[in-house]
Design an enzyme around this catalytic site. Structure first.
Site, PDB file in Angstrom:
ATOM      1  N   ASN B  23       0.850  -1.187   0.000  1.00  0.00           N
ATOM      2  CA  ASN B  23       0.000   0.000   0.000  1.00  0.00           C
ATOM      3  C   ASN B  23       0.888   1.240   0.000  1.00  0.00           C
ATOM      4  OD1 ASN B  23      -1.470   2.347   1.278  1.00  0.00           O
ATOM      5  ND2 ASN B  23      -3.169   0.919   1.094  1.00  0.00           N
ATOM      6  N   SER B  46      -5.214  -0.316  -2.962  1.00  0.00           N
ATOM      7  CA  SER B  46      -5.809   1.000  -2.757  1.00  0.00           C
ATOM      8  C   SER B  46      -6.960   0.808  -1.779  1.00  0.00           C
ATOM      9  CB  SER B  46      -6.321   1.536  -4.092  1.00  0.00           C
ATOM     10  OG  SER B  46      -6.677   2.892  -3.954  1.00  0.00           O
ATOM     11  N   GLU B  47      -6.948   1.544  -0.658  1.00  0.00           N
ATOM     12  CA  GLU B  47      -7.857   1.192   0.442  1.00  0.00           C
ATOM     13  C   GLU B  47      -9.336   1.455   0.123  1.00  0.00           C
ATOM     14  OE1 GLU B  47      -5.186   3.199   0.819  1.00  0.00           O
ATOM     15  OE2 GLU B  47      -5.647   4.971   2.046  1.00  0.00           O
ATOM     16  N   ASN B  48      -9.616   2.142  -0.989  1.00  0.00           N
ATOM     17  CA  ASN B  48     -11.021   2.300  -1.372  1.00  0.00           C
ATOM     18  C   ASN B  48     -11.573   1.061  -2.079  1.00  0.00           C
ATOM     19  OD1 ASN B  48      -9.142   3.184  -3.402  1.00  0.00           O
ATOM     20  ND2 ASN B  48     -10.875   3.836  -4.623  1.00  0.00           N
ATOM     21  N   SER B  88     -11.404  -4.342   2.529  1.00  0.00           N
ATOM     22  CA  SER B  88     -10.125  -3.663   2.311  1.00  0.00           C
ATOM     23  C   SER B  88      -9.355  -3.519   3.617  1.00  0.00           C
ATOM     24  CB  SER B  88     -10.386  -2.275   1.705  1.00  0.00           C
ATOM     25  OG  SER B  88      -9.176  -1.594   1.528  1.00  0.00           O
TER      26      SER B  88
END
Lengths: 235, 222
Positions: B23, B46-48, B88
């Site tokens: 990340n 990607s944390e979304n 996530s």
């Protein structure tokens, strides 16, 4: 079992003053843009809104903010909005900042009937102050509470009339979580199909969580930061 | 990119090895993606809700439904996966991310990180940073060694509100690379062109340094 509602106006009609809303979306991606517009027209006041972000000045939840309908925001990042800053600094708007993963899990937990859970996120920082701590196998964790809302506003790509939902790419984000945590879950979709048209294997969120489904109309789908690779191959 | 930032990015990319799930934070860390060698297979998270971030799309092919955590339009690589935000952060909190490379405002000698809030200024929020620092297997912070006023960002103790306590494994600046271990903060590399005297002068934190690497408690190799 048929949850189809004819218009977005009808879908938000009972959202009362003082309601708590859980709203899907990340930035402007996957936001329920037509339900937000209808809620602006409906004019409900003193809303508490749980959403990762708060839109931009003239789009998304920023529209409700500019219309002074929001009393409190529970979010992880709110940096993109001047109205937000003005209302926050004047004390008009209350804000609770929550780490993004904790926010997601609080909504997931709320929807799953779990009143609280322990996480290491935030231990030793401002967000853990005043909360119960517990040590498991030598590591310290903080107790965080599940969140439920009076209403959830959700944006799906495809829905059937039973409320089974499919999301597209990264517009999924907080939407399926929000859907589980609303006492009344209202979904707008780009396309509504008949039950059986979506393969049961492909459904991201089962219709049991959904109470109303409405076709949203034409989607603006604004892009917050347009970044491209030029055709010559350099950024 | 400035010479300082370019040095940081060049060194930071060496932290990434074949097969890693990584990340990259917003800002300077995002630039590390462009420097990853073509022959490595790395999945960027990607944390979304995307595992397998690809390059920015070609002009005209932007998709509003496909963005990264910085809200930029991106693409997905072959073999990518989409998921919701709870999933996530299950990846992140559950220790499944091999490496997170994050920006910093201040790092302290005990490994504390501050990178989300300046008191008195508008507070925008921590986003996913607190989850990443407490969840990813390894935390590498990259930042310029001094701020615009020339003051050290490498502190005895953070003055800004923390993102995480004793969470940094490695700090990469334009002057040096530091590791944080039970034995404290240790300078393990000098950046090209930097001297130990310059690092000492520009570092508020106390750190150990072995002029001869074979004197290090763990042996010679880094």
């Amino acid at each position: 079992m048929n949850k189809l509602v004819a218009t977005v106006e009808e879908a938000v009609l009972d959202i009362h003053d003082g309601a708590t809303l859980i709203v899907g979306g990340f930035g402007l991606c996957g936001i329920p843009e037509h339900l937000i517009a209808a809620l602006k027209a409906r004019g409900s006041q003193e809303l508490t809104v749980v959403s990762n972000n708060c839109g931009v000045d003239d789009w998304g939840l920023g529209l409700l903010l500019a219309n002074r309908q929001i009393k409190k925001m529970i979010s992880s990042y709110v940096g993109e909005n001047k109205t937000f800053e003005k209302q926050f600094l004047s004390g008009e708007l209350e804000v609770e900042l929550v780490p993004q993963g904790t926010l997601a899990e609080r909504i997931r937990a709320g929807g799953a009937g779990i009143p609280g859970f322990y996480t290491a996120t935030g231990v030793g920082t401002l967000v853990a102050e005043g909360k119960e701590h517990q040590t498991f196998e030598g590591r310290t964790y903080v107790l965080e509470r599940g969140i439920t809302g009076d209403f959830a506003l959700v944006k799906a790509w495809k829905a059937d009339t039973y409320g089974n939902l499919v999301f597209r790419r990264t517009s999924r984000n907080f939407n399926p979580l929000a859907a589980t945590a609303g006492r009344v879950t209202i979904v707008e979709a780009e396309e509504i199909v008949q039950p059986g048209e979506l393969s049961p294997d492909d459904i991201h969120l089962p219709g049991i969580y959904v109470h109303r489904v409405v076709q949203g109309g034409v989607y603006a789908k604004r892009i917050e930061r347009r970044t491209v690779t030029s055709r010559e191959g350099t950024r | 990119m400035s010479e300082e930032r370019s040095k940081i990015v060049t060194r930071a990319v060496q932290e990434i090895t074949d097969g890693m799930y990584v990340n990259l934070g917003i800002g300077l860390p995002t630039l590390v993606a462009n420097a990853i060698p073509q022959d490595l297979t790395v999945m960027l998270q990607s944390e979304n809700g995307l595992l397998g971030i690809g390059p920015y799309p070609l002009e005209g092919e932007e998709d509003a439904d496909l963005i990264n955590a910085g809200k930029e339009t991106v693409t997905a690589v072959s073999g990518a996966a989409f998921f919701d935000s709870a999933e996530s952060f299950a990846m992140i909190r559950g220790g499944h991310i091999d490496l997170a490379i994050l920006g910093g405002m201040e790092v302290a000698e005990n490994g504390d990180l501050a990178n989300w809030m300046i008191p008195g200024k508008m507070v925008k929020g921590m986003g996913g940073a607190m989850d990443l620092v407490s969840g990813a297997k390894r935390i590498v912070v990259i930042m310029e060694h001094v701020n615009k006023q020339g003051e050290s960002k490498v502190k005895k103790a953070c003055t800004l509100p923390l993102t995480g306590k004793a969470v940094v494994n490695r700090l990469i600046t334009d002057l040096a690379v530091f590791d944080f271990t039970a034995g404290g903060m240790e300078l393990v590399e000098l950046q090209p062109g930097a001297t130990i005297e310059e690092v000492r002068e520009k570092t508020e934190a106390a750190f150990v340094w072995h002029a001869d690497p074979s004197d290090r408690p763990g042996g010679g190799s880094l």
